[in-house]
Write an enzyme that holds these catalytic residues in place. Structure first.
Site, PDB file in Angstrom:
ATOM      1  N   GLU A 100      22.738  22.158  47.956  1.00  0.00           N
ATOM      2  CA  GLU A 100      23.262  22.627  46.659  1.00  0.00           C
ATOM      3  C   GLU A 100      22.203  22.758  45.574  1.00  0.00           C
ATOM      4  OE1 GLU A 100      26.689  20.679  45.181  1.00  0.00           O
ATOM      5  OE2 GLU A 100      27.768  20.824  47.065  1.00  0.00           O
ATOM      6  N   GLU A 131      30.407  20.403  53.670  1.00  0.00           N
ATOM      7  CA  GLU A 131      31.159  19.411  52.878  1.00  0.00           C
ATOM      8  C   GLU A 131      32.490  20.003  52.455  1.00  0.00           C
ATOM      9  OE1 GLU A 131      29.217  17.632  49.434  1.00  0.00           O
ATOM     10  OE2 GLU A 131      27.302  17.613  50.504  1.00  0.00           O
TER      11      GLU A 131
HETATM   12  C1  BGC Z   1      27.443  16.882  46.841  1.00  0.00           C
HETATM   13  C2  BGC Z   1      27.754  15.436  47.146  1.00  0.00           C
HETATM   14  C3  BGC Z   1      28.817  14.948  46.170  1.00  0.00           C
HETATM   15  C4  BGC Z   1      30.068  15.778  46.379  1.00  0.00           C
HETATM   16  C5  BGC Z   1      31.244  15.374  45.507  1.00  0.00           C
HETATM   17  C6  BGC Z   1      28.623  17.729  46.503  1.00  0.00           C
HETATM   18  O1  BGC Z   1      28.294  18.505  45.412  1.00  0.00           O
HETATM   19  O2  BGC Z   1      26.629  17.444  47.819  1.00  0.00           O
HETATM   20  O3  BGC Z   1      26.580  14.704  47.076  1.00  0.00           O
HETATM   21  O4  BGC Z   1      29.076  13.594  46.292  1.00  0.00           O
HETATM   22  O5  BGC Z   1      29.785  17.123  46.100  1.00  0.00           O
HETATM   23  O6  BGC Z   1      30.958  15.534  44.164  1.00  0.00           O
END
Ligand code: BGC
Length: 452
Positions: free
Chosen positions: A171, A358
């Site tokens: 990101e 994610e």
């Molecule tokens: C990130 C994580 C973060 C998650 C929730 C993503 O932007 O890669 O490190 O904890 O979102 O905010």
């Protein structure tokens, strides 16, 4: 009459797993030669992180990784996305290699493999060594790109015999604009727009260095990609006009990252929109940035709705205050984001392999009662998103992996420890882990390779 629900399996090769990142779980922030990161420093500035929380101990994963990995495997995960802490490998980010850091990741990777977990390794998840910030000015300076290249070479050489899935960066917006522009993340600076655009450009070059390192030293079967949080834009109605409007916004908003990476140039209209704030570039930069990759990682949490405005121009719609969101207020409940982000990446840039690196939901969960955390809100969030992911795959969008963020509650950056994204509850006083209802549900999904 009896109803026979259809089993809607995911493709047989689909990879299911969990995602986490070194600075958020490892703790041991100053152990065995690890140098401070900009986040270790930032967390000590009063008012920057909720409750003054630091990364010092976190989930103590540095010492508890065998049990944590065993729990992941017992839940049925076959893949684990982890990150390597750059300041563990080089205390100042450059100079001498810290052998104890290499040793730790050797132990971690070997343990994962022994438990049947395929490691997907992110080279950098925002924990810039403080030495890189102090000595070079961090992402403002091209020397950081060079230092990152040496770091990438070092870890690919050290672990490439066992690690075959590499992610260069996580990101980009979060360690460029939010770190040097809006000051919300370490190192917490608020600098002019030209500097911010320069940090983006350097980050893209560092991605290129990561790709180069994997090509040179990754050995047979090595794959490499970038993880982006490409903004998702959801057409208000799935009509050609609204889809086209959403697509135009997607291209513009991804002008800094996906556009140069896949086309080898910044779009002329995009550069024109930056004017005098455009990044300074040198010959060869764009070749480095646009080397072929093997997959694209997308972190998908939310999207914004777009429609074709009356004048034909795309219109991004504001969320009304009562729109449903998680306790992390930015996290609006927009399951279609996980349909549209990968679809647009595939349609516009011809991406042939996409991993959702994610997806998850952040709530201020309450502690277990009788050993149970009934996080029905998280289970519902995940189920709705996975339905849309399945629709994308059915429509031919090439998504072949999904990593739930996150395995256990961890250091949620400026929101500290109160905000919990785990499907496993972390008791930060005792370091006890308790799988929540969502963990049990996700475990069934992974076992069935279908939504249950
Ligand atoms: C990130 C994580 C973060 C998650 C929730 C993503 O932007 O890669 O490190 O904890 O979102 O905010």
């Amino acid at each position: 009459m009896p109803i026979k629900p259809k089993l809607r399996p995911f493709p047989s090769h689909f990879a299911w797993g969990f995602a986490a990142a070194a600075p958020q779980i490892e703790g041991a922030a100053y152990t065995d030669g690890k140098g401070p990161s900009v986040w270790d420093t930032f967390a000590r500035i009063p008012g920057k992180v909720a409750n003054g929380d630091t990364l010092d101990v976190a989930c103590d994963h540095y010492h508890r990784y065998p049990e944590d990995l065993a729990m992941m495997a017992a839940l049925g995960a076959k893949h684990y996305r982890l990150s390597i802490a750059w300041p563990r490998i080089f205390s100042r980010g450059h100079g001498e290699v810290n052998q104890k850091g290499i040793d730790f990741y050797n132990r971690l990777i070997d343990k994962a493999l022994e438990l049947g977990l395929t490691p997907w390794v992110t080279m950098y998840h925002w924990d810039t060594p403080q030495g890189i910030e102090d000595d070079f000015g961090g992402w403002r300076n091209r020397d950081t790109v060079k230092a990152f290249g040496v770091y990438a070479d070092t870890i690919v050489k050290a672990f490439g015999d066992r690690v075959k899935h590499w992610i260069t960066l996580n990101e980009i917006i979060c360690f460029t604009r939010m770190s040097y522009g809006t000051g919300q993340r370490g190192p917490g600076l608020m600098l002019p727009e030209q500097v911010v655009n320069q940090t983006y450009h350097h980050a893209m070059m560092a991605h290129g260095e990561g790709v180069r390192a994997v090509r040179q030293h990754g050995g047979p079967g090595a794959r490499v990609g970038l993880t982006d949080c490409s903004e998702a834009f959801i057409p208000l109605s799935e009509t050609p006009a609204d889809i086209e409007a959403a697509r135009r916004v997607f291209v513009h908003e991804n002008g800094r990252v996906l556009e140069p990476m896949y086309t080898g140039r910044y779009a002329p209209e995009f550069l024109a929109s930056l004017g005098a704030d455009a990044p300074h570039m040198e010959p060869g930069d764009l070749e480095l940035i646009s080397q072929a990759t093997d997959f694209l990682g997308l972190n998908v949490y939310r999207g914004r709705f777009v429609r074709a405005g009356a004048d034909g121009k795309p219109e991004i719609l504001p969320f009304p205050p009562n729109y449903p969101a998680a306790d992390a207020e930015w996290l609006t409940h927009t399951p279609q984001s996980i349909y549209w982000a990968p679809r647009m990446a595939a349609e516009i840039y011809g991406v042939e392999s996409i991993a959702i690196t994610e997806n998850g939901a952040g709530y201020n969960d309450l502690p277990p009662v009788n050993g149970e955390v009934l996080d029905l809100h998280r289970r519902d969030y995940l189920r709705n998103y996975l339905r849309e992911l399945q629709r994308a795959i059915d429509d031919g969008v090439p998504v072949d992996a999904y990593f739930l963020w996150s395995f256990m509650d961890n250091f949620e950056w400026a929101d500290g420890y109160q905000r919990r994204f785990g499907v496993v509850y972390t008791n930060y006083e005792t370091q006890e882990r308790t799988p929540k209802a969502s963990a049990k549900w996700y475990s069934q999904v992974m076992a069935a390779n279908a939504i249950v």
